[in-house]
Motif scaffolding. Structure first.
Motif, PDB file in Angstrom:
ATOM      1  N   PRO A 121      38.796  59.690  46.622  1.00  0.00           N
ATOM      2  CA  PRO A 121      37.958  59.959  47.902  1.00  0.00           C
ATOM      3  C   PRO A 121      36.691  60.904  47.153  1.00  0.00           C
ATOM      4  N   GLY A 122      35.163  59.955  47.798  1.00  0.00           N
ATOM      5  CA  GLY A 122      34.089  61.093  47.765  1.00  0.00           C
ATOM      6  C   GLY A 122      33.861  60.633  46.278  1.00  0.00           C
ATOM      7  N   GLN A 123      34.430  60.047  45.486  1.00  0.00           N
ATOM      8  CA  GLN A 123      34.002  59.929  43.756  1.00  0.00           C
ATOM      9  C   GLN A 123      33.078  58.215  43.751  1.00  0.00           C
ATOM     10  N   PHE A 124      32.259  58.106  42.662  1.00  0.00           N
ATOM     11  CA  PHE A 124      31.642  57.486  42.825  1.00  0.00           C
ATOM     12  C   PHE A 124      31.053  57.415  41.421  1.00  0.00           C
ATOM     13  N   GLY A 125      30.928  56.195  40.706  1.00  0.00           N
ATOM     14  CA  GLY A 125      30.207  56.124  39.296  1.00  0.00           C
ATOM     15  C   GLY A 125      30.833  54.769  38.895  1.00  0.00           C
ATOM     16  N   TRP A 126      32.292  54.761  39.198  1.00  0.00           N
ATOM     17  CA  TRP A 126      32.924  53.484  38.324  1.00  0.00           C
ATOM     18  C   TRP A 126      34.310  53.179  39.138  1.00  0.00           C
ATOM     19  N   GLU A 127      33.652  51.463  38.338  1.00  0.00           N
ATOM     20  CA  GLU A 127      34.691  50.572  39.881  1.00  0.00           C
ATOM     21  C   GLU A 127      35.671  49.400  38.925  1.00  0.00           C
ATOM     22  N   VAL A 128      36.482  49.602  38.659  1.00  0.00           N
ATOM     23  CA  VAL A 128      37.237  48.524  38.246  1.00  0.00           C
ATOM     24  C   VAL A 128      37.122  47.419  39.469  1.00  0.00           C
ATOM     25  N   MET A 129      36.570  46.499  38.452  1.00  0.00           N
ATOM     26  CA  MET A 129      36.961  45.312  38.610  1.00  0.00           C
ATOM     27  C   MET A 129      37.704  43.975  38.031  1.00  0.00           C
ATOM     28  N   HIS A 130      38.121  42.595  38.326  1.00  0.00           N
ATOM     29  CA  HIS A 130      38.744  42.164  38.302  1.00  0.00           C
ATOM     30  C   HIS A 130      38.108  39.974  38.085  1.00  0.00           C
ATOM     31  N   ALA A 131      38.643  39.634  37.361  1.00  0.00           N
ATOM     32  CA  ALA A 131      38.343  37.970  36.963  1.00  0.00           C
ATOM     33  C   ALA A 131      37.893  37.586  38.860  1.00  0.00           C
ATOM     34  N   SER A 132      38.732  37.542  39.472  1.00  0.00           N
ATOM     35  CA  SER A 132      38.768  37.090  40.836  1.00  0.00           C
ATOM     36  C   SER A 132      38.868  38.279  41.808  1.00  0.00           C
ATOM     37  N   GLY A 133      38.206  38.647  42.892  1.00  0.00           N
ATOM     38  CA  GLY A 133      38.798  39.134  43.821  1.00  0.00           C
ATOM     39  C   GLY A 133      37.361  38.840  44.888  1.00  0.00           C
ATOM     40  N   PRO A 134      37.481  39.741  46.558  1.00  0.00           N
ATOM     41  CA  PRO A 134      36.551  40.048  47.355  1.00  0.00           C
ATOM     42  C   PRO A 134      35.795  40.391  46.837  1.00  0.00           C
ATOM     43  N   ASP A 135      33.519  39.798  46.687  1.00  0.00           N
ATOM     44  CA  ASP A 135      32.657  40.851  46.887  1.00  0.00           C
ATOM     45  C   ASP A 135      32.995  42.490  47.233  1.00  0.00           C
ATOM     46  N   THR A 136      33.550  42.308  48.807  1.00  0.00           N
ATOM     47  CA  THR A 136      33.947  43.517  49.574  1.00  0.00           C
ATOM     48  C   THR A 136      34.719  44.563  48.911  1.00  0.00           C
ATOM     49  N   LEU A 137      34.883  45.871  49.307  1.00  0.00           N
ATOM     50  CA  LEU A 137      35.599  46.947  49.393  1.00  0.00           C
ATOM     51  C   LEU A 137      36.920  46.561  50.321  1.00  0.00           C
ATOM     52  N   ILE A 138      37.859  46.219  49.883  1.00  0.00           N
ATOM     53  CA  ILE A 138      38.712  45.554  50.625  1.00  0.00           C
ATOM     54  C   ILE A 138      40.552  46.997  49.819  1.00  0.00           C
ATOM     55  N   LYS A 139      40.487  47.825  50.957  1.00  0.00           N
ATOM     56  CA  LYS A 139      41.674  48.581  49.964  1.00  0.00           C
ATOM     57  C   LYS A 139      42.937  48.201  49.687  1.00  0.00           C
ATOM     58  N   GLY A 140      43.302  48.308  48.302  1.00  0.00           N
ATOM     59  CA  GLY A 140      44.465  47.616  47.988  1.00  0.00           C
ATOM     60  C   GLY A 140      44.182  46.351  46.806  1.00  0.00           C
ATOM     61  N   THR A 141      42.877  46.455  47.155  1.00  0.00           N
ATOM     62  CA  THR A 141      42.439  45.177  46.315  1.00  0.00           C
ATOM     63  C   THR A 141      41.162  45.054  45.339  1.00  0.00           C
ATOM     64  N   ALA A 142      40.869  44.869  43.830  1.00  0.00           N
ATOM     65  CA  ALA A 142      39.906  45.040  43.073  1.00  0.00           C
ATOM     66  C   ALA A 142      39.512  43.983  43.785  1.00  0.00           C
ATOM     67  N   ARG A 143      37.765  44.248  43.961  1.00  0.00           N
ATOM     68  CA  ARG A 143      36.350  43.215  43.909  1.00  0.00           C
ATOM     69  C   ARG A 143      37.033  42.801  42.398  1.00  0.00           C
ATOM     70  N   GLY A 144      36.111  41.557  42.594  1.00  0.00           N
ATOM     71  CA  GLY A 144      35.937  40.319  42.172  1.00  0.00           C
ATOM     72  C   GLY A 144      34.851  40.555  41.478  1.00  0.00           C
ATOM     73  N   LEU A 145      34.677  40.545  39.845  1.00  0.00           N
ATOM     74  CA  LEU A 145      33.285  41.121  39.685  1.00  0.00           C
ATOM     75  C   LEU A 145      32.065  39.025  39.330  1.00  0.00           C
ATOM     76  N   ASP A 146      32.730  38.470  39.663  1.00  0.00           N
ATOM     77  CA  ASP A 146      31.704  37.625  39.662  1.00  0.00           C
ATOM     78  C   ASP A 146      31.015  37.093  41.329  1.00  0.00           C
ATOM     79  N   ALA A 147      32.284  37.593  42.663  1.00  0.00           N
ATOM     80  CA  ALA A 147      31.288  37.267  43.683  1.00  0.00           C
ATOM     81  C   ALA A 147      30.966  38.658  43.833  1.00  0.00           C
ATOM     82  N   TYR A 148      31.089  39.934  43.150  1.00  0.00           N
ATOM     83  CA  TYR A 148      30.363  40.858  43.921  1.00  0.00           C
ATOM     84  C   TYR A 148      29.204  40.863  42.961  1.00  0.00           C
ATOM     85  N   MET A 149      28.352  39.724  41.620  1.00  0.00           N
ATOM     86  CA  MET A 149      27.162  39.264  41.060  1.00  0.00           C
ATOM     87  C   MET A 149      26.727  38.461  42.407  1.00  0.00           C
ATOM     88  N   LEU A 150      27.366  37.779  42.867  1.00  0.00           N
ATOM     89  CA  LEU A 150      26.874  36.868  43.328  1.00  0.00           C
ATOM     90  C   LEU A 150      25.976  37.668  44.847  1.00  0.00           C
TER      91      LEU A 150
END
Length: 303
Positions: A236-265
């Motif tokens: 909480p309150g720390q930023f700058g280093w986020e793990v992402m996967h091949a697939s996943g949502p483009d927005t932040l969801i608790k317990g789910t890593a974002r997808g790199l491609d979805a986020y880049m789009l």
């Protein structure tokens, strides 16, 4: 007739690797041929966990600072803007330390531009000319015109004004094609929306069954997220280093890593529409604010 015998003594260089006892994600813790320079044993595109730990700690520390004052491009004691954050991160990665957190300039000339060329493309050119870049790639975007998919290109004055709707190919797969069968950590400079934003991507490809990529920049849009025992954790309150996967949502969801491609789009569409207002509403769009285009450069270091 005289014969001269030339004897060349081989030199064997032994490199000893120590083990890292601190968990990677735990908180707190003359003319030379260019091909020889790039591809010989003098350079490697695979980084160690110690290298990655240095830049991780820098990005998290930088993101904890207050934003630069609006009346200043740079002032000590404040968070660096994206291009200078990338430069400082590369200082840490390639040379083990950096003066940039307390200054606007590095002790390494290759990382320094001036007010006319302090952008990601100029930085990448300097790094390439000094053999700190191993490879380069791009990902274009597609849009719809008259009911058909069309690639958005700078050469086409019509398509270049269209809103990005889909990526022409996967950025995740592009990263994997760059590393091939190598195992370790690879670090890429990434240019979002043709230099509108710059960041670093660190691909953890030590284990092909557990691939991860870490997005690092100066914003508060990327919370410190990582996996512990296959469970996604967030500080909480720390930023700058986020793990992402091949697939996943483009927005932040608790317990789910974002997808790199979805986020880049998502990011390219958002920057393309960005009007520069602090509280811009989702329906507002200053169309064509930047050109939707992703560039990546894979880095390499001296052994």
């Amino acid at each position: 007739m005289k014969f001269h015998l030339l004897i060349v003594y081989p030199v064997i260089v032994a490199v000893l690797y120590g083990s890292l006892h601190v968990a990677f994600n735990s908180p707190g813790n003359g003319k030379t041929n260019s091909t020889t320079k790039k591809d010989s044993l003098l350079r490697t595109p695979v980084f160690s966990i110690e290298d990655v730990e240095r830049i991780k700690q820098f990005f998290i520390a930088n993101a904890s600072l207050e934003e630069q004052p609006k009346d200043s491009n740079w002032r000590p004691g404040f968070r660096h803007k994206c291009i200078n954050t990338v430069r400082a991160g590369l200082d840490m990665l390639l040379f083990g330390e950096s003066s940039i957190p307390d200054s606007l300039y590095s002790r390494k000339a290759v990382l320094n531009g001036n007010f006319l060329n302090n952008d990601i493309n100029a930085l990448a050119k300097r790094l390439k000319d000094s053999f700190y870049i191993r490879s380069y790639d791009t990902v274009r975007f597609l849009s719809m015109r008259k009911g058909e998919w069309v690639p958005i290109t700078k050469a086409d004055p019509v398509s270049r004004g269209l809103q990005p709707v889909a990526m022409e190919r996967s950025l995740w797969n592009t990263l994997l094609s760059r590393v091939g069968k190598e195992r370790g950590f690879s670090v890429f400079i990434v240019s979002v929306c043709d230099g509108y934003h710059a960041a670093l991507l660190t691909l953890d490809h030590r284990n092909t069954s557990d691939l991860k990529v870490y997005w690092a920049d100066q914003t508060h849009k990327h919370p410190w997220r990582f996996y512990v025992n296959n469970k996604l954790e967030e500080i909480p309150g720390q930023f700058g280093w986020e793990v992402m996967h091949a697939s996943g949502p483009d927005t932040l969801i608790k317990g789910t890593a974002r997808g790199l491609d979805a986020y880049m789009l998502y990011a390219n569409k958002k920057f393309w529409c960005d009007c520069g207002r602090p509280k811009q509403k989702p329906e507002d769009c200053c169309a064509g604010n930047c050109f939707p285009y992703i560039q990546i450069w894979r880095l390499q270091k001296q052994r």
